[in-house]
Design an enzyme around this catalytic site. Structure first.
Site, PDB file in Angstrom:
ATOM      1  N   TYR A 115     -31.456 -34.846  20.293  1.00  0.00           N
ATOM      2  CA  TYR A 115     -30.035 -34.990  19.933  1.00  0.00           C
ATOM      3  C   TYR A 115     -29.245 -35.548  21.116  1.00  0.00           C
ATOM      4  O   TYR A 115     -28.486 -36.495  20.991  1.00  0.00           O
ATOM      5  CB  TYR A 115     -29.492 -33.622  19.500  1.00  0.00           C
ATOM      6  CG  TYR A 115     -28.070 -33.659  18.983  1.00  0.00           C
ATOM      7  CD1 TYR A 115     -27.814 -33.697  17.602  1.00  0.00           C
ATOM      8  CD2 TYR A 115     -26.981 -33.650  19.850  1.00  0.00           C
ATOM      9  CE1 TYR A 115     -26.516 -33.730  17.124  1.00  0.00           C
ATOM     10  CE2 TYR A 115     -25.688 -33.687  19.382  1.00  0.00           C
ATOM     11  CZ  TYR A 115     -25.454 -33.723  18.013  1.00  0.00           C
ATOM     12  OH  TYR A 115     -24.159 -33.756  17.549  1.00  0.00           O
TER      13      TYR A 115
ATOM     14  N   ASP B 140     -19.621 -29.675  11.923  1.00  0.00           N
ATOM     15  CA  ASP B 140     -20.076 -28.462  11.241  1.00  0.00           C
ATOM     16  C   ASP B 140     -18.975 -27.403  11.160  1.00  0.00           C
ATOM     17  O   ASP B 140     -18.743 -26.796  10.113  1.00  0.00           O
ATOM     18  CB  ASP B 140     -21.305 -27.885  11.961  1.00  0.00           C
ATOM     19  CG  ASP B 140     -22.422 -28.912  12.063  1.00  0.00           C
ATOM     20  OD1 ASP B 140     -22.366 -29.912  11.334  1.00  0.00           O
ATOM     21  OD2 ASP B 140     -23.331 -28.722  12.881  1.00  0.00           O
TER      22      ASP B 140
ATOM     23  N   GLU C  77     -20.358 -23.982  21.598  1.00  0.00           N
ATOM     24  CA  GLU C  77     -21.660 -24.613  21.360  1.00  0.00           C
ATOM     25  C   GLU C  77     -22.093 -25.456  22.566  1.00  0.00           C
ATOM     26  O   GLU C  77     -23.222 -25.381  23.020  1.00  0.00           O
ATOM     27  CB  GLU C  77     -21.573 -25.561  20.146  1.00  0.00           C
ATOM     28  CG  GLU C  77     -21.745 -24.891  18.817  1.00  0.00           C
ATOM     29  CD  GLU C  77     -23.208 -24.590  18.489  1.00  0.00           C
ATOM     30  OE1 GLU C  77     -24.073 -25.453  18.713  1.00  0.00           O
ATOM     31  OE2 GLU C  77     -23.473 -23.482  18.018  1.00  0.00           O
TER      32      GLU C  77
HETATM   33  C1  GLA Z   1     -25.453 -31.450  14.107  1.00  0.00           C
HETATM   34  C2  GLA Z   1     -24.222 -31.326  14.986  1.00  0.00           C
HETATM   35  C3  GLA Z   1     -23.040 -32.113  14.413  1.00  0.00           C
HETATM   36  C4  GLA Z   1     -23.430 -33.540  14.067  1.00  0.00           C
HETATM   37  C5  GLA Z   1     -24.739 -33.559  13.269  1.00  0.00           C
HETATM   38  C6  GLA Z   1     -25.241 -34.957  13.054  1.00  0.00           C
HETATM   39  O1  GLA Z   1     -25.249 -30.821  12.882  1.00  0.00           O
HETATM   40  O2  GLA Z   1     -23.852 -29.969  15.112  1.00  0.00           O
HETATM   41  O3  GLA Z   1     -21.970 -32.089  15.329  1.00  0.00           O
HETATM   42  O4  GLA Z   1     -23.515 -34.334  15.214  1.00  0.00           O
HETATM   43  O5  GLA Z   1     -25.768 -32.815  13.895  1.00  0.00           O
HETATM   44  O6  GLA Z   1     -24.400 -35.645  12.197  1.00  0.00           O
END
Ligand code: GLA
Length: 394
Positions: A236, A184, A172
């Site tokens: 993000y 995730d 990723e």
């Molecule tokens: C996404 C990212 C996770 C995490 C969430 C926020 O889903 O893939 O790693 O940081 O955002 O909690």
């Protein structure tokens, strides 16, 4: 990860379609779920705590390693979603950032496995998934985790779930280009039916916490706002940078090391924005611990206020909500949900509402009405339950 082969009605259909496409039966079929995060947002890359669960929507993948020659590194990929046709790639010549569309997820896994020192031969792969795309339910990790589980078994690589988590994170971060954490894929690989995954992101320790909403007369509703988001975009990453800046200024390895009591002193050391970002992480870590405690001692009917407080913190301190998510959360709350919050990385995607069964329809109708009145795209609303993590299904 579960090693048992469970019955999955779709496995046979996928195997048949695979054979019709590639001319030979697959060596097996594997599945991995999407996830909902109950609580603990953006805490994962701060080495903190999260409490997601694997949902009853999953990616399925039928795979056959090439038998002609180990040196033939051709990968052929087909998805039942969309009408892109078979995509061909050379596993020995993958370039980060160069692959577009869904193929970047399976190929990212191949690339990351190679970086981990493993030799991956060519293979054929057919993908099917009912995890909604772009809804913040980790459809991409469902694909990556189904693929890595298949390749790990077929190549006899023997990677542990913890190693597979790191490899998919590398895929990723470095191949797809999204600077995400480990929540995730941990939910997708280590989830278990009827449980939430309490994960310590510092050492990957997992405790499964029973989460049986139904027994408490509740359902977990997902409200997909249809606002699409991508963690490869700036929002993000900029939150992550703020957290790293905050940790540096506070002199700790990660914000995990700062407690709620330390917050008073932190205020004087940080600029107002960084302070609010930091406050979200610190209080959110604390809410995860409180939620785990409450689930264990009192049950799901008592976590509503924690979910609400988490949303407020993401809306006001971390600033990752959006009008659609706020409307979904407020409306659900005003029409009977006992708690609601956005879930996932933010800037779109889904909200969750923990709702008494008796109020489920009322919440649903109210949210749909509120979205129509606001002129927003109609949301998709459905319920999810904690399901099994990645497994072989044929
Ligand atoms: C996404 C990212 C996770 C995490 C969430 C926020 O889903 O893939 O790693 O940081 O955002 O909690």
């Amino acid at each position: 990860m579960n090693t048992t082969t469970r019955t999955d009605a779709k496995a046979g259909t996928l195997a048949d379609r695979f054979e019709a496409t590639f001319g030979a039966a697959p060596h097996g079929v594997w599945a991995a779920p999407g996830r909902v995060n109950l609580i603990g947002e953006h805490t994962d890359y701060n080495e903190g705590f999260v409490l997601p669960f694997a949902i009853d929507k999953r990616a399925r993948t039928a795979v056959r390693l090439r038998s002609d020659s180990l040196r033939n590194t051709t990968v052929r990929l087909l998805s039942t979603v969309g009408n892109q046709g078979v995509i061909e790639a050379d596993a020995a010549a993958l370039v980060p950032g160069a692959v577009k569309g869904w193929a970047k997820y399976p190929l990212g896994v191949v690339w990351a496995l190679q970086h981990h020192g493993l030799e991956i031969p060519g293979f054929d792969l057919l993908l099917d998934s009912n995890v909604p795309l772009g809804a913040g339910l980790s459809s991409s990790h469902a694909i990556e985790c189904a693929v890595i589980t298949a390749l790990n078994e077929l190549t006899g690589s023997g990677l542990s779930p913890e190693e597979m988590v790191r490899v998919t994170q590398h895929a990723e971060n470095a191949f797809v280009g999204a600077p995400t954490g480990i929540m995730d894929q941990s939910a997708a690989l280590r989830g278990s039916s009827g449980h939430a995954v309490f994960l310590d992101c510092r050492d990957q320790a997992v405790e499964l916490v029973p989460f049986d909403a139904q027994k408490a007369g509740l359902v977990l509703q997902v409200i997909d706002t249809k606002v699409s988001h991508s963690h490869a975009d700036g929002g993000y990453a900029s939150r992550r940078t703020s957290c790293e800046l905050g940790a540096g200024l506070l002199g700790v390895k990660a914000l995990r090391d700062v407690t709620v009591t330390d917050l008073k002193d932190a205020r004087g050391l940080l600029d107002p924005i960084t302070f609010r970002r930091v406050r979200h992480i610190i209080t959110e870590n604390d809410r995860v611990l409180q939620t785990v405690d409450t689930l264990r001692n009192l049950g799901p009917a008592h976590i509503g206020n924690l979910l609400d407080a988490s949303h407020a913190s993401m809306r006001d301190d971390f600033e990752i909500s959006c009008p659609e998510l706020d409307l979904a959360v407020d409306t659900a709350r005003n029409h009977g949900a006992i708690g609601a919050r956005m879930t996932g990385g933010g800037f779109g995607g889904s909200a969750i509402a923990l709702t008494p069964v008796a109020h489920m329809q009322q919440v649903r109708d109210a949210v749909i009405r509120a979205f129509a009145e606001a002129g927003f795209t109609a949301p998709d609303i459905f319920t999810v339950t904690p399901a099994a993590g990645a497994e072989r299904i044929r």
